[in-house]
Every structure is written in structure tokens, then in C-alpha cells.
Design a protein around this motif. Structure first.
Motif, short mmCIF file in Angstrom:
data_model
loop_
_atom_site.label_atom_id
_atom_site.label_comp_id
_atom_site.label_asym_id
_atom_site.label_seq_id
_atom_site.Cartn_x
_atom_site.Cartn_y
_atom_site.Cartn_z
N VAL A 40 0.87 -1.17 0.00
CA VAL A 40 0.00 0.00 0.00
C VAL A 40 0.91 1.21 0.00
O VAL A 40 1.92 1.24 0.69
CB VAL A 40 -0.92 0.00 1.23
CG1 VAL A 40 -1.76 1.27 1.28
CG2 VAL A 40 -1.81 -1.24 1.22
N CYS A 62 -3.09 -12.45 7.02
CA CYS A 62 -4.11 -11.72 6.24
C CYS A 62 -4.66 -12.56 5.09
O CYS A 62 -5.72 -12.25 4.54
CB CYS A 62 -3.54 -10.42 5.71
SG CYS A 62 -2.19 -10.62 4.54
N ASN A 86 -11.69 -7.70 0.66
CA ASN A 86 -12.18 -6.53 1.38
C ASN A 86 -11.27 -5.35 1.11
O ASN A 86 -10.21 -5.49 0.48
CB ASN A 86 -12.33 -6.83 2.87
CG ASN A 86 -11.02 -7.26 3.50
OD1 ASN A 86 -10.07 -6.49 3.57
ND2 ASN A 86 -10.96 -8.50 3.97
N SER A 87 -11.66 -4.21 1.60
CA SER A 87 -10.93 -2.97 1.27
C SER A 87 -9.47 -3.01 1.73
O SER A 87 -8.61 -2.36 1.12
CB SER A 87 -11.64 -1.76 1.88
OG SER A 87 -11.75 -1.91 3.29
N SER A 88 -9.19 -3.78 2.77
CA SER A 88 -7.81 -3.84 3.25
C SER A 88 -6.90 -4.61 2.30
O SER A 88 -5.68 -4.61 2.46
CB SER A 88 -7.76 -4.49 4.64
OG SER A 88 -8.15 -5.84 4.58
N ASP A 89 -7.49 -5.28 1.32
CA ASP A 89 -6.70 -6.01 0.33
C ASP A 89 -6.27 -5.10 -0.83
O ASP A 89 -5.51 -5.54 -1.71
CB ASP A 89 -7.49 -7.20 -0.23
CG ASP A 89 -7.79 -8.23 0.83
OD1 ASP A 89 -8.96 -8.70 0.88
OD2 ASP A 89 -6.89 -8.58 1.62
#
Length: 119
Positions: A40, A62, A86-89
Motif C-alpha cells: 500500500v 491476512c 475486502n478494502s484492506s486487500d
């Protein structure tokens, strides 16, 4: 020497599935441990999944239960199937090939493929 090219990234809705592919050109692909990393913007690159040359598979917390790494040495290819996204991916995903240890370790990286999970 290896050259790695990733594909399969894109935009997917939360809960969806995406499969990333990494194809290598070069020799002795089967001798390399193959890893998937993600990054990220502003953060360090993190290891997501590994498939060693001796067929040992490991996942980061994760990824456990949601991601599956596979490799096909005949096709010089490694894949990462990602489910229940999900958004964290959301990240840029990189394919890595490595062999050796310590100062003798050799790493090759792909150019990265963007995965964006929409909510």
C-alpha cells in the motif's frame, strides 16, 4: 535470470474473487521460491503467500483461509487466487522469485499489478 510479468489485477467489489498470475521467462524457474507480496502506498511491502521450490506453502495471517497460491513449473507460472476480498486487500501486488540465502540470495520482481476492492 528471470523476468516476471504479473497480470489479473483490477477493480473488484468487496466479497469478490480475483486471480493474479505471474509468468516467468528464463531458465530454472522450478529452482526458485515464488512469493506474492503487496504494498500500500506509503507502507512497506508485505509478504502475502509463498510457494517454495520444495512445494512448501505458507500464508500470511491476512491471507489464510481466503487466498490460495499455486504454481505450475511446466508453464513457469504462479498464481494467487484471492476470495472474500475486502478494502484492506487494496494494494499493488508483486510477484517475487528468489533463491539462495543471506548475501547469496537473488531476487527478481515483477512490475506489480494494482488490486482495488470497492465497498
Amino acid at each position: 535470470q528471470l523476468q516476471l510479468v504479473e497480470s489479473g489485477g483490477g477493480l473488484v467489489q468487496a466479497g469478490g474473487t480475483l486471480t493474479l498470475s505471474c509468468t516467468a521467462s528464463g531458465s530454472e524457474f522450478r529452482l526458485y521460491d515464488m512469493d506474492w507480496y503487496r504494498q500500500v502506498s506509503g507502507n512497506q511491502r508485505e509478504l502475502v503467500a509463498s510457494f517454495s521450490s520444495s512445494d512448501r506453502v505458507e500464508y500470511a495471517n491476512c491471507a489464510k483461509g481466503r487466498f490460495t497460491i499455486s504454481r505450475d513449473d511446466a508453464k513457469n507460472k504462479v498464481q494467487l487466487q484471492m476470495t472474500a476480498l475486502n478494502s484492506s486487500d487494496t494494494a499493488v501486488y508483486y510477484c517475487n522469485a528468489n533463491r539462495g540465502f543471506g548475501r547469496a540470495r537473488v531476487d527478481y520482481w515483477g512490475q506489480g499489478t494494482q488490486v482495488t476492492v470497492s465497498t
